[in-house]
Design a protein around this motif. Structure first.
Motif, PDB file in Angstrom:
ATOM      1  N   CYS A 157       0.851  -1.189   0.000  1.00 12.34           N
ATOM      2  CA  CYS A 157       0.000   0.000   0.000  1.00 12.34           C
ATOM      3  C   CYS A 157       0.885   1.236   0.000  1.00 12.34           C
ATOM      4  O   CYS A 157       1.767   1.376   0.847  1.00 12.34           O
ATOM      5  CB  CYS A 157      -0.916   0.018   1.228  1.00 12.34           C
ATOM      6  SG  CYS A 157      -1.966   1.500   1.311  1.00 12.34           S
ATOM      7  N   LEU A 158       0.640   2.104  -0.968  1.00 12.92           N
ATOM      8  CA  LEU A 158       1.391   3.342  -1.091  1.00 12.92           C
ATOM      9  C   LEU A 158       0.465   4.519  -0.854  1.00 12.92           C
ATOM     10  O   LEU A 158      -0.666   4.526  -1.346  1.00 12.92           O
ATOM     11  CB  LEU A 158       2.007   3.459  -2.488  1.00 12.92           C
ATOM     12  CG  LEU A 158       2.884   2.305  -2.934  1.00 12.92           C
ATOM     13  CD1 LEU A 158       3.349   2.531  -4.370  1.00 12.92           C
ATOM     14  CD2 LEU A 158       4.075   2.129  -2.000  1.00 12.92           C
ATOM     15  N   VAL A 167      -0.974  -3.422  -6.011  1.00 18.66           N
ATOM     16  CA  VAL A 167      -0.678  -2.141  -5.373  1.00 18.66           C
ATOM     17  C   VAL A 167      -1.983  -1.524  -4.904  1.00 18.66           C
ATOM     18  O   VAL A 167      -2.917  -1.360  -5.692  1.00 18.66           O
ATOM     19  CB  VAL A 167       0.026  -1.171  -6.352  1.00 18.66           C
ATOM     20  CG1 VAL A 167       0.272   0.177  -5.678  1.00 18.66           C
ATOM     21  CG2 VAL A 167       1.326  -1.768  -6.860  1.00 18.66           C
ATOM     22  N   GLU A 168      -2.039  -1.236  -3.619  1.00 17.86           N
ATOM     23  CA  GLU A 168      -3.143  -0.458  -3.079  1.00 17.86           C
ATOM     24  C   GLU A 168      -2.658   0.981  -3.012  1.00 17.86           C
ATOM     25  O   GLU A 168      -1.615   1.259  -2.429  1.00 17.86           O
ATOM     26  CB  GLU A 168      -3.521  -0.944  -1.681  1.00 17.86           C
ATOM     27  CG  GLU A 168      -4.616  -0.125  -1.031  1.00 17.86           C
ATOM     28  CD  GLU A 168      -4.926  -0.575   0.398  1.00 17.86           C
ATOM     29  OE1 GLU A 168      -5.899  -0.050   0.956  1.00 17.86           O
ATOM     30  OE2 GLU A 168      -4.199  -1.433   0.948  1.00 17.86           O
ATOM     31  N   MET A 169      -3.394   1.879  -3.638  1.00 17.71           N
ATOM     32  CA  MET A 169      -3.098   3.304  -3.534  1.00 17.71           C
ATOM     33  C   MET A 169      -4.115   3.883  -2.555  1.00 17.71           C
ATOM     34  O   MET A 169      -5.315   3.632  -2.689  1.00 17.71           O
ATOM     35  CB  MET A 169      -3.230   3.999  -4.888  1.00 17.71           C
ATOM     36  CG  MET A 169      -2.261   3.500  -5.956  1.00 17.71           C
ATOM     37  SD  MET A 169      -0.504   3.709  -5.570  1.00 17.71           S
ATOM     38  CE  MET A 169      -0.357   5.463  -5.417  1.00 17.71           C
ATOM     39  N   MET A 170      -3.622   4.621  -1.562  1.00 20.33           N
ATOM     40  CA  MET A 170      -4.498   5.199  -0.550  1.00 20.33           C
ATOM     41  C   MET A 170      -4.135   6.667  -0.347  1.00 20.33           C
ATOM     42  O   MET A 170      -2.952   6.998  -0.260  1.00 20.33           O
ATOM     43  CB  MET A 170      -4.350   4.448   0.777  1.00 20.33           C
ATOM     44  CG  MET A 170      -5.246   4.987   1.888  1.00 20.33           C
ATOM     45  SD  MET A 170      -5.014   4.125   3.457  1.00 20.33           S
ATOM     46  CE  MET A 170      -5.573   2.490   3.035  1.00 20.33           C
ATOM     47  N   THR A 171      -5.149   7.502  -0.261  1.00 22.50           N
ATOM     48  CA  THR A 171      -4.866   8.912  -0.041  1.00 22.50           C
ATOM     49  C   THR A 171      -4.215   9.110   1.318  1.00 22.50           C
ATOM     50  O   THR A 171      -4.590   8.467   2.301  1.00 22.50           O
ATOM     51  CB  THR A 171      -6.144   9.769  -0.125  1.00 22.50           C
ATOM     52  OG1 THR A 171      -7.090   9.309   0.841  1.00 22.50           O
ATOM     53  CG2 THR A 171      -6.754   9.722  -1.516  1.00 22.50           C
ATOM     54  N   ARG A 172      -3.228   9.985   1.336  1.00 21.54           N
ATOM     55  CA  ARG A 172      -2.572  10.310   2.608  1.00 21.54           C
ATOM     56  C   ARG A 172      -3.554  11.071   3.499  1.00 21.54           C
ATOM     57  O   ARG A 172      -3.613  10.870   4.697  1.00 21.54           O
ATOM     58  CB  ARG A 172      -1.323  11.146   2.356  1.00 21.54           C
ATOM     59  CG  ARG A 172      -0.474  11.363   3.575  1.00 21.54           C
ATOM     60  CD  ARG A 172       0.731  12.242   3.299  1.00 21.54           C
ATOM     61  NE  ARG A 172       1.472  11.894   2.116  1.00 21.54           N
ATOM     62  CZ  ARG A 172       2.522  11.068   2.087  1.00 21.54           C
ATOM     63  NH1 ARG A 172       2.945  10.505   3.187  1.00 21.54           N
ATOM     64  NH2 ARG A 172       3.147  10.811   0.966  1.00 21.54           N
ATOM     65  N   ALA A 173      -4.344  11.935   2.872  1.00 18.33           N
ATOM     66  CA  ALA A 173      -5.325  12.728   3.618  1.00 18.33           C
ATOM     67  C   ALA A 173      -6.583  11.911   3.869  1.00 18.33           C
ATOM     68  O   ALA A 173      -7.043  11.158   3.007  1.00 18.33           O
ATOM     69  CB  ALA A 173      -5.674  13.992   2.830  1.00 18.33           C
ATOM     70  N   MET A 174      -7.130  12.069   5.053  1.00 20.64           N
ATOM     71  CA  MET A 174      -8.364  11.387   5.425  1.00 20.64           C
ATOM     72  C   MET A 174      -9.547  12.053   4.712  1.00 20.64           C
ATOM     73  O   MET A 174      -9.493  13.238   4.371  1.00 20.64           O
ATOM     74  CB  MET A 174      -8.539  11.484   6.939  1.00 20.64           C
ATOM     75  CG  MET A 174      -9.558  10.535   7.499  1.00 20.64           C
ATOM     76  SD  MET A 174      -9.637  10.636   9.296  1.00 20.64           S
ATOM     77  CE  MET A 174     -10.666  12.057   9.491  1.00 20.64           C
ATOM     78  N   GLN A 221      -6.994  -2.180 -13.083  1.00 18.91           N
ATOM     79  CA  GLN A 221      -7.701  -1.793 -11.862  1.00 18.91           C
ATOM     80  C   GLN A 221      -8.506  -2.978 -11.330  1.00 18.91           C
ATOM     81  O   GLN A 221      -9.309  -3.563 -12.038  1.00 18.91           O
ATOM     82  CB  GLN A 221      -8.633  -0.618 -12.154  1.00 18.91           C
ATOM     83  CG  GLN A 221      -9.268  -0.040 -10.922  1.00 18.91           C
ATOM     84  CD  GLN A 221      -9.992   1.258 -11.244  1.00 18.91           C
ATOM     85  OE1 GLN A 221      -9.376   2.297 -11.347  1.00 18.91           O
ATOM     86  NE2 GLN A 221     -11.286   1.168 -11.411  1.00 18.91           N
ATOM     87  N   LEU A 222      -8.258  -3.346 -10.082  1.00 18.08           N
ATOM     88  CA  LEU A 222      -8.980  -4.439  -9.438  1.00 18.08           C
ATOM     89  C   LEU A 222     -10.135  -3.924  -8.594  1.00 18.08           C
ATOM     90  O   LEU A 222     -11.178  -4.550  -8.524  1.00 18.08           O
ATOM     91  CB  LEU A 222      -8.026  -5.256  -8.555  1.00 18.08           C
ATOM     92  CG  LEU A 222      -6.824  -5.876  -9.255  1.00 18.08           C
ATOM     93  CD1 LEU A 222      -5.913  -6.553  -8.230  1.00 18.08           C
ATOM     94  CD2 LEU A 222      -7.278  -6.869 -10.308  1.00 18.08           C
ATOM     95  N   ALA A 238      -7.786   2.464  -3.832  1.00 18.10           N
ATOM     96  CA  ALA A 238      -8.044   1.665  -5.024  1.00 18.10           C
ATOM     97  C   ALA A 238      -6.952   0.603  -5.104  1.00 18.10           C
ATOM     98  O   ALA A 238      -5.875   0.767  -4.514  1.00 18.10           O
ATOM     99  CB  ALA A 238      -8.026   2.536  -6.273  1.00 18.10           C
ATOM    100  N   PHE A 239      -7.225  -0.484  -5.823  1.00 17.53           N
ATOM    101  CA  PHE A 239      -6.250  -1.557  -6.004  1.00 17.53           C
ATOM    102  C   PHE A 239      -5.979  -1.746  -7.496  1.00 17.53           C
ATOM    103  O   PHE A 239      -6.909  -1.739  -8.302  1.00 17.53           O
ATOM    104  CB  PHE A 239      -6.760  -2.883  -5.432  1.00 17.53           C
ATOM    105  CG  PHE A 239      -6.688  -2.980  -3.937  1.00 17.53           C
ATOM    106  CD1 PHE A 239      -5.611  -3.590  -3.310  1.00 17.53           C
ATOM    107  CD2 PHE A 239      -7.704  -2.460  -3.147  1.00 17.53           C
ATOM    108  CE1 PHE A 239      -5.553  -3.688  -1.927  1.00 17.53           C
ATOM    109  CE2 PHE A 239      -7.659  -2.549  -1.769  1.00 17.53           C
ATOM    110  CZ  PHE A 239      -6.578  -3.173  -1.158  1.00 17.53           C
ATOM    111  N   VAL A 240      -4.693  -1.956  -7.828  1.00 19.19           N
ATOM    112  CA  VAL A 240      -4.275  -2.164  -9.211  1.00 19.19           C
ATOM    113  C   VAL A 240      -3.316  -3.347  -9.236  1.00 19.19           C
ATOM    114  O   VAL A 240      -2.461  -3.483  -8.351  1.00 19.19           O
ATOM    115  CB  VAL A 240      -3.561  -0.909  -9.762  1.00 19.19           C
ATOM    116  CG1 VAL A 240      -2.985  -1.160 -11.140  1.00 19.19           C
ATOM    117  CG2 VAL A 240      -4.510   0.283  -9.779  1.00 19.19           C
TER     118      VAL A 240
END
Length: 167
Positions: A87-88, A132-139, A107-108, A122-124
């Motif tokens: 996760c990034l 790779v899970e991409m996650m926003t740094r900001a809530m 995109q998964l 999101a997952f790719v």
């Protein structure tokens, strides 16, 4: 040769799929892991997730299926579970997803609200087979208290990227 830039502030966690959350927590904590975010349900993914820090250095997200209904970890569990994804953090989720797609990523899981960490994710799957899970740094605004506040406050997310020069 191009410079290699490693930004430790982007790596959030490594996802580890387990069949039973309670059993996994007992095992990991006996081996020295510290629970940062206790198990919480993500109803969108139909899983329970917990965040641990192992050996004071490696953030691990344990992911376990809920007892009923489909979930995205069933195929990984059929292969024995274990390491599943990286996760990034992303400061531009849509832009980062476009870059991964341009590189052949598939995109998964479309961008959605991640209930456990209260961020968009999101997952790719990359062409190399990495999930790779991409996650926003900001809530997400208005999502309530930040479950990562104490964790992110302890980590040094202000340090600049490490620029590795070729030898």
């Amino acid at each position: 040769m191009t410079d290699i830039v490693f930004d430790p502030r982007k790596v959030f966690h490594y996802g580890y799929v387990v069949p039973n959350m309670d059993r996994a927590l007992r095992t990991w904590t006996r081996q020295g892991a510290v629970i940062v975010v206790p198990p919480s349900v993500d109803p969108i993914q139909n899983v329970s997730c917990a965040l641990l820090v192992y050996l004071d250095s490696v953030p691990i997200e344990l992911v376990a299926p809920l007892p009923e209904g489909p979930n995205p970890v069933a195929s990984r569990l059929s292969k024995g579970g274990g390491l599943d994804h990286v996760c990034l953090f992303s400061d531009d989720l849509d832009g980062d997803l476009e870059k991964l797609a341009a590189e052949g990523g598939i995109q998964l899981v479309a961008p959605c609200f991640g209930a456990v960490f209260k961020r968009r994710l999101a997952f790719v799957a990359t062409r190399a087979g990495l999930i790779v899970e991409m996650m926003t740094r900001a809530m997400v605004d208005g999502a309530g208290p930040d479950p990562l506040l104490s964790f992110l406050g302890r980590a040094d997310f202000r340090q600049p990227p490490v620029d590795v020069q070729p030898s």
